[in-house]
Design an enzyme around this catalytic site. Structure first.
Site, mmCIF file in Angstrom:
data_model
loop_
_atom_site.group_PDB
_atom_site.id
_atom_site.type_symbol
_atom_site.label_atom_id
_atom_site.label_comp_id
_atom_site.label_asym_id
_atom_site.label_seq_id
_atom_site.Cartn_x
_atom_site.Cartn_y
_atom_site.Cartn_z
ATOM 1 N N VAL A 11 47.782 48.332 44.263
ATOM 2 C CA VAL A 11 48.190 46.926 44.317
ATOM 3 C C VAL A 11 49.690 46.788 44.571
ATOM 4 O O VAL A 11 50.121 46.031 45.444
ATOM 5 C CB VAL A 11 47.787 46.202 43.010
ATOM 6 C CG1 VAL A 11 48.496 44.867 42.873
ATOM 7 C CG2 VAL A 11 46.281 45.985 42.993
ATOM 8 N N THR A 122 45.840 43.105 36.217
ATOM 9 C CA THR A 122 44.751 42.348 35.596
ATOM 10 C C THR A 122 44.882 42.503 34.079
ATOM 11 O O THR A 122 44.762 43.609 33.556
ATOM 12 C CB THR A 122 43.398 42.899 36.071
ATOM 13 O OG1 THR A 122 43.370 42.833 37.500
ATOM 14 C CG2 THR A 122 42.246 42.112 35.499
ATOM 15 N N LYS A 207 40.898 35.656 36.862
ATOM 16 C CA LYS A 207 40.711 36.975 37.482
ATOM 17 C C LYS A 207 39.468 37.678 36.906
ATOM 18 O O LYS A 207 38.645 38.227 37.628
ATOM 19 C CB LYS A 207 41.970 37.818 37.259
ATOM 20 C CG LYS A 207 41.851 39.278 37.657
ATOM 21 C CD LYS A 207 41.663 39.468 39.156
ATOM 22 C CE LYS A 207 41.304 40.902 39.472
ATOM 23 N NZ LYS A 207 41.054 41.129 40.889
ATOM 24 N N LEU A 253 25.753 40.843 48.456
ATOM 25 C CA LEU A 253 24.301 40.873 48.266
ATOM 26 C C LEU A 253 23.713 42.118 48.925
ATOM 27 O O LEU A 253 22.603 42.070 49.447
ATOM 28 C CB LEU A 253 23.662 39.596 48.834
ATOM 29 C CG LEU A 253 23.850 38.323 48.014
ATOM 30 C CD1 LEU A 253 23.199 37.133 48.708
ATOM 31 C CD2 LEU A 253 23.296 38.460 46.597
ATOM 32 N N GLY A 256 22.415 48.584 46.389
ATOM 33 C CA GLY A 256 22.935 49.946 46.503
ATOM 34 C C GLY A 256 22.921 50.657 45.157
ATOM 35 O O GLY A 256 22.148 50.290 44.263
ATOM 36 N N CYS A 263 38.101 48.495 39.326
ATOM 37 C CA CYS A 263 38.214 47.145 38.744
ATOM 38 C C CYS A 263 36.967 46.655 38.015
ATOM 39 O O CYS A 263 37.020 46.376 36.824
ATOM 40 C CB CYS A 263 38.597 46.147 39.830
ATOM 41 S SG CYS A 263 40.275 46.401 40.415
ATOM 42 N N LYS A 324 33.565 53.087 47.645
ATOM 43 C CA LYS A 324 33.211 52.284 48.828
ATOM 44 C C LYS A 324 33.957 52.877 50.018
ATOM 45 O O LYS A 324 34.857 53.703 49.832
ATOM 46 C CB LYS A 324 33.540 50.819 48.623
ATOM 47 C CG LYS A 324 35.016 50.525 48.464
ATOM 48 C CD LYS A 324 35.193 49.026 48.426
ATOM 49 C CE LYS A 324 36.641 48.645 48.227
ATOM 50 N NZ LYS A 324 36.825 47.225 48.134
HETATM 51 P P1 NAD Z 1 47.341 52.390 40.170
HETATM 52 O O1 NAD Z 1 46.982 53.305 39.074
HETATM 53 O O2 NAD Z 1 47.007 52.742 41.583
HETATM 54 O O3 NAD Z 1 48.910 52.119 40.142
HETATM 55 C C1 NAD Z 1 49.643 51.852 38.984
HETATM 56 C C2 NAD Z 1 51.022 52.510 39.146
HETATM 57 O O4 NAD Z 1 51.869 52.090 38.093
HETATM 58 C C3 NAD Z 1 50.980 54.034 39.055
HETATM 59 O O5 NAD Z 1 51.560 54.579 40.227
HETATM 60 C C4 NAD Z 1 51.835 54.356 37.817
HETATM 61 O O6 NAD Z 1 52.554 55.558 37.947
HETATM 62 C C5 NAD Z 1 52.734 53.154 37.749
HETATM 63 N N1 NAD Z 1 53.328 52.873 36.429
HETATM 64 C C6 NAD Z 1 52.727 52.863 35.216
HETATM 65 N N2 NAD Z 1 53.625 52.518 34.256
HETATM 66 C C7 NAD Z 1 54.799 52.288 34.879
HETATM 67 C C8 NAD Z 1 56.095 51.893 34.430
HETATM 68 N N3 NAD Z 1 56.342 51.620 33.135
HETATM 69 N N4 NAD Z 1 57.079 51.779 35.334
HETATM 70 C C9 NAD Z 1 56.843 52.031 36.641
HETATM 71 N N5 NAD Z 1 55.646 52.394 37.122
HETATM 72 C C10 NAD Z 1 54.624 52.519 36.256
HETATM 73 O O7 NAD Z 1 46.704 50.982 39.797
HETATM 74 P P2 NAD Z 1 46.212 49.819 40.782
HETATM 75 O O8 NAD Z 1 44.864 50.122 41.306
HETATM 76 O O9 NAD Z 1 47.315 49.483 41.728
HETATM 77 O O10 NAD Z 1 46.054 48.630 39.743
HETATM 78 C C11 NAD Z 1 47.163 47.966 39.171
HETATM 79 C C12 NAD Z 1 46.679 46.685 38.503
HETATM 80 O O11 NAD Z 1 46.146 45.803 39.495
HETATM 81 C C13 NAD Z 1 45.557 46.890 37.489
HETATM 82 O O12 NAD Z 1 45.713 45.979 36.442
HETATM 83 C C14 NAD Z 1 44.309 46.572 38.290
HETATM 84 O O13 NAD Z 1 43.258 46.129 37.468
HETATM 85 C C15 NAD Z 1 44.800 45.455 39.171
HETATM 86 N N6 NAD Z 1 44.052 45.302 40.421
HETATM 87 C C16 NAD Z 1 43.687 46.391 41.141
HETATM 88 C C17 NAD Z 1 43.002 46.227 42.348
HETATM 89 C C18 NAD Z 1 42.565 47.416 43.159
HETATM 90 O O14 NAD Z 1 41.772 47.231 44.090
HETATM 91 N N7 NAD Z 1 43.028 48.627 42.875
HETATM 92 C C19 NAD Z 1 42.705 44.940 42.810
HETATM 93 C C20 NAD Z 1 43.129 43.848 42.062
HETATM 94 C C21 NAD Z 1 43.801 44.033 40.871
#
Ligand code: NAD
Length: 434
Positions: A11, A122, A207, A253, A256, A263, A324
């Site tokens: 993200v 999130t 969310k 829909l 699978g 998430c 996916k």
């Molecule tokens: P991720 O694990 O890919 O990335 C998180 C990053 O944060 C890591 O690189 C980690 O090293 C870094 N981090 C942790 N603590 C830190 C700190 N104190 N200072 C600096 N960096 C730090 O996670 P993601 O998939 O990007 O998800 C992040 C958030 O977004 C989550 O809450 C997730 O639920 C939400 N989200 C994810 C998606 C998705 O498709 N991946 C979609 C929507 C929302």
């Protein structure tokens, strides 16, 4: 605007690069020094289509930079986005907020002039209040506002989703913060960007409600698929028949092997936990989680059944491991449960995935990995398609049949038409179709 993005994962990196592409100045921070080193060398630590070019262009234009040093990156920022992970806390399913709170503490002492602190991670309802409390406690003089701006992008289509979102939900309690958020998202559209301003708690809950609803939709069609198999109906035709109704909609829909990914599994659990804590249980979501959990094992049983009831000593080829297509993300992928069941029943599992094998290797040490689909298939007793990557949609079925020991094809994503597969001489099993 000067934007600081804390967390450079799926993200944070996509959001940071897209904001930079809109013309903002963005600095992406991550505590993982290896990740930042790679980004500084122009290497993208994740697989996301188009991200390498987007990052490279914006670095070249001087609008995007990377650092491990949070405090200097916060000074002078108009907005600091928190986009760190919020995985399930072990034991109770509550979101683990330790990364969010750690980030809040470090931000607090570095704040300098009015700054909007934006929760993009999130996070459960009330987290914005706690982030505000932490910052005030660490730095009572700070001039700041905490905003909730959950992210709805999908891995695999993240850039398009970020740049052309159906909506951007912003939970804000302060007019100054609203102005900053409007300015940040203004480039989204020349007319009116689809911004939905709500209260902070409403935004946080929106969310989870969205993800729980989508998980429910998938789980619903999966159960209908099981019933289709029993009564001799076709789930894809049922899905089309209901999905053309605009009240229902055709997305999500596809029957699978059950939802997975970084998430839906953790967010449904966290929402259930919030409901329980508040004495307002979410029985539909609880059922969705239980049904989806049992589905992954049921998919392994489908493969075992196709092989006559036992896979001991059998070699099984799996195509697709990521949850996916178009991502390398292995978090909570259905393939993990399927591999565990097959290997537990004595099968030798061979696999290929175009992008996720580096992440998959440590998670499934019993699997033998291959460099392409056909080498994984060669000599196997059956082929199972687990993820519908484009590369698996038009396999040379004659060649597949020649390479397999027995022409058994278990298609957990309904990629092929039953009649075509049978015409090629396969014993063909799919999901929710005769
Ligand atoms: P991720 O694990 O890919 O990335 C998180 C990053 O944060 C890591 O690189 C980690 O090293 C870094 N981090 C942790 N603590 C830190 C700190 N104190 N200072 C600096 N960096 C730090 O996670 P993601 O998939 O990007 O998800 C992040 C958030 O977004 C989550 O809450 C997730 O639920 C939400 N989200 C994810 C998606 C998705 O498709 N991946 C979609 C929507 C929302």
């Amino acid at each position: 605007m000067n934007i600081t993005m804390i967390g450079s994962g799926y993200v944070g990196l996509v959001s940071g690069a897209c904001f930079a592409d809109f013309g903002h100045n963005v600095i992406c921070v991550d505590s993982d020094a290896g990740k930042i080193e790679r980004l500084k060398r122009n290497e993208i630590p994740i697989y996301e289509p188009g991200l390498d070019e987007l990052v490279a262009n914006n670095v070249k234009q001087g609008r995007l930079a990377f650092t491990t040093e949070l405090a200097p990156a916060v000074k002078g920022a108009d907005a600091v986005f928190i986009a760190v992970g919020t995985p399930s806390r072990r034991g109770d399913g509550h979101a683990d907020l330790s990364y969010v709170y750690a980030a809040a503490k470090t931000i607090a002492s570095a704040l300098d002039g009015f700054t909007v602190v934006v929760n993009k991670s999130t996070v459960p309802v009330g987290t914005g209040d706690e982030v505000e409390r932490i910052i005030r406690e660490v730095n009572p003089k700070a001039d700041f506002a905490v905003v909730s701006n959950p992210e709805f992008l999908r891995e695999g289509a993240a850039i398009e989703d970020f740049k052309r979102p159906d909506r951007v939900v912003i939970g804000v309690e302060e007019p100054r913060a609203r102005e900053v958020m409007e300015e940040i998202y203004r480039p989204l559209s020349l007319n009116a960007p689809p911004l939905v301003f709500v209260g902070r708690r409403t935004s946080e809950l929106t969310k989870y409600a969205a993800n729980a609803f989508l998980a429910t939709k998938i789980t619903f069609i999966n159960e209908i698929a099981d019933l289709c198999e029993k009564v001799g109906a076709d789930v894809q035709e049922v899905a089309r028949g209901i999905g053309l109704d605009k009240r229902i909609g055709s997305k999500f829909l596809h029957a699978g092997p059950g939802y997975g990914g970084s998430c839906f599994p953790k967010d449904t659990l966290a929402l259930i936990k919030t409901g329980q804590d508040e004495g307002s249980s979410l029985r539909i979501v609880e059922t969705v989680v239980a049904v989806n959990d049992s589905r992954k094992r049921a998919m392994a049983r489908k493969i075992i059944h196709a092989l006559g009831g036992s896979v001991r000593g059998k070699r099984i080829a799996l195509l697709g491991l990521a949850f996916k297509p178009n991502t390398d993300d292995m978090r909570d992928a259905p393939s993990l449960a399927i591999v565990a069941s097959l290997a537990g029943d004595g099968a030798e599992v061979h696999a290929y995935d175009p992008e996720s094998m580096a992440q998959a290797r440590p998670l499934m040490p019993e699997v033998i990995f291959h460099e392409d689909a056909y080498s994984a298939i060669e000599g196997a007793d059956a082929l199972a398609i687990v993820t519908e990557w484009d590369a698996f949609r038009a396999l040379d079925l004659e060649r597949v049949k020649r390479l397999l020991k027995q022409p058994i094809l278990v298609d957990l994503r309904n990629v092929y038409r039953p009649a075509d597969a049978r015409r090629h001489g396969f014993a063909y099993v799919s999901v929710g179709r005769r």
